[in-house]
Design a protein around this motif. Structure first.
Motif, mmCIF file in Angstrom:
data_model
loop_
_atom_site.group_PDB
_atom_site.id
_atom_site.type_symbol
_atom_site.label_atom_id
_atom_site.label_comp_id
_atom_site.label_asym_id
_atom_site.label_seq_id
_atom_site.Cartn_x
_atom_site.Cartn_y
_atom_site.Cartn_z
ATOM 1 N N ALA A 51 39.541 63.223 24.375
ATOM 2 C CA ALA A 51 39.070 63.103 22.992
ATOM 3 C C ALA A 51 37.678 62.483 23.035
ATOM 4 C CB ALA A 51 40.017 62.242 22.166
ATOM 5 N N LEU A 52 36.779 63.044 22.231
ATOM 6 C CA LEU A 52 35.400 62.572 22.189
ATOM 7 C C LEU A 52 35.001 62.298 20.746
ATOM 8 C CD1 LEU A 52 34.134 65.356 24.557
ATOM 9 C CD2 LEU A 52 34.130 62.945 25.136
ATOM 10 N N PRO A 53 34.212 61.243 20.489
ATOM 11 C CA PRO A 53 33.770 60.960 19.127
ATOM 12 C C PRO A 53 32.821 62.048 18.612
ATOM 13 C CG PRO A 53 32.725 59.450 20.678
ATOM 14 C CD PRO A 53 33.704 60.285 21.457
ATOM 15 N N ILE A 54 32.927 62.351 17.319
ATOM 16 C CA ILE A 54 32.061 63.344 16.679
ATOM 17 C C ILE A 54 31.544 62.786 15.359
ATOM 18 C CG2 ILE A 54 33.108 65.362 17.776
ATOM 19 C CD1 ILE A 54 34.729 65.794 15.180
ATOM 20 N N ALA A 55 30.628 63.507 14.735
ATOM 21 C CA ALA A 55 30.046 63.107 13.451
ATOM 22 C C ALA A 55 31.138 62.994 12.377
ATOM 23 C CB ALA A 55 28.985 64.117 13.022
ATOM 24 N N THR A 56 30.922 62.121 11.410
ATOM 25 C CA THR A 56 31.890 61.936 10.330
ATOM 26 C C THR A 56 31.924 63.142 9.408
ATOM 27 O OG1 THR A 56 30.265 60.845 8.909
ATOM 28 C CG2 THR A 56 31.586 59.421 10.334
ATOM 29 N N ILE A 81 28.625 68.811 22.335
ATOM 30 C CA ILE A 81 29.444 68.425 23.478
ATOM 31 C C ILE A 81 29.281 69.494 24.551
ATOM 32 C CG2 ILE A 81 31.826 68.095 24.277
ATOM 33 C CD1 ILE A 81 32.388 66.997 21.403
ATOM 34 N N GLU A 82 29.083 69.050 25.775
ATOM 35 C CA GLU A 82 28.943 69.968 26.897
ATOM 36 C C GLU A 82 30.305 70.167 27.567
ATOM 37 O OE1 GLU A 82 26.010 70.311 30.669
ATOM 38 O OE2 GLU A 82 27.106 68.423 30.503
ATOM 39 N N ASP A 87 38.271 70.603 33.086
ATOM 40 C CA ASP A 87 38.540 69.697 31.966
ATOM 41 C C ASP A 87 37.482 68.611 31.852
ATOM 42 O OD1 ASP A 87 40.741 71.003 30.951
ATOM 43 O OD2 ASP A 87 42.148 69.938 32.246
ATOM 44 N N SER A 88 36.254 68.950 32.162
ATOM 45 C CA SER A 88 35.141 68.019 32.088
ATOM 46 C C SER A 88 34.323 68.300 30.823
ATOM 47 C CB SER A 88 34.259 68.158 33.335
ATOM 48 O OG SER A 88 33.145 67.311 33.235
ATOM 49 N N TYR A 89 34.326 67.342 29.907
ATOM 50 C CA TYR A 89 33.587 67.451 28.658
ATOM 51 C C TYR A 89 32.724 66.202 28.523
ATOM 52 C CZ TYR A 89 36.944 71.110 27.582
ATOM 53 O OH TYR A 89 37.707 72.255 27.630
ATOM 54 N N ARG A 90 31.499 66.404 28.016
ATOM 55 C CA ARG A 90 30.570 65.280 27.880
ATOM 56 C C ARG A 90 29.847 65.381 26.544
ATOM 57 N NH1 ARG A 90 24.984 64.206 29.986
ATOM 58 N NH2 ARG A 90 24.931 66.437 30.417
ATOM 59 N N ARG A 91 29.861 64.289 25.798
ATOM 60 C CA ARG A 91 29.163 64.225 24.512
ATOM 61 C C ARG A 91 27.674 64.079 24.791
ATOM 62 N NH1 ARG A 91 27.528 60.597 20.543
ATOM 63 N NH2 ARG A 91 28.202 61.151 18.442
ATOM 64 N N LEU A 92 26.882 65.084 24.356
ATOM 65 C CA LEU A 92 25.439 65.043 24.566
ATOM 66 C C LEU A 92 24.735 64.233 23.490
ATOM 67 C CD1 LEU A 92 24.776 68.725 25.703
ATOM 68 C CD2 LEU A 92 25.095 66.684 27.122
ATOM 69 N N GLY A 93 25.330 64.157 22.285
ATOM 70 C CA GLY A 93 24.733 63.365 21.220
ATOM 71 C C GLY A 93 24.820 64.053 19.881
#
Length: 147
Positions: A51-56, A81-82, A87-93
């Protein structure tokens, strides 16, 4: 069709969007709430992969397979998100947008993102209920070019 399985979305206050990503065989669920997140699940058993944080206020969820990116649009930003493989995911911003610009589509060839925005005023009534009034002739389409 008939229901064959059911998965609980722990920590997902308000599911807003769901997209199946065939190349990765993963289910992507965008969650609104106090801690907005993109949950990535294994569709075979419902296991939470990450789970990765995202915009509101998420209202859009798109996959750009050409650039290995997932984009979730929210109230005043969209999150990129990249998907780095397996199963590798990375939040780019986050990329800032206009307030309310969260209805989204994507050109799958160029990766360009299009959002709809409008001038608006939010008014609270005596009971605290908020009403949004959109300004006439203020609707615009915003284009963001992929890098």
């Amino acid at each position: 069709m008939s229901e064959v399985d059911r998965f609980t979305l722990l920590g997902c206050e308000q599911p807003s969007k769901v997209v199946y990503h065939r190349p990765a065989d993963r289910l992507l669920v965008a969650c609104r709430g106090a801690q907005p997140a993109l949950q990535i699940l294994d569709p075979a058993d419902g296991r939470l992969v990450t789970a990765l944080p995202i915009a509101t206020g998420v209202d859009g969820l798109m996959i750009d397979d050409n650039r290995a990116r997932i984009v979730a649009s929210g109230d005043q930003a969209f999150t990129v998100i990249e998907h780095a493989g397996d199963d590798s995911y990375r939040r780019l911003g986050d990329v800032a947008t206009r307030p309310g610009a969260k209805i989204m589509t994507m050109d799958k060839v160029t990766g360009n993102i299009f959002l709809v925005a409008a001038g608006r005023t939010e008014r609270a009534s005596d009971t605290g209920e908020v009403t949004t009034v959109y300004h006439p002739d203020s609707f615009t389409v915003l284009r963001y070019a992929a890098r």
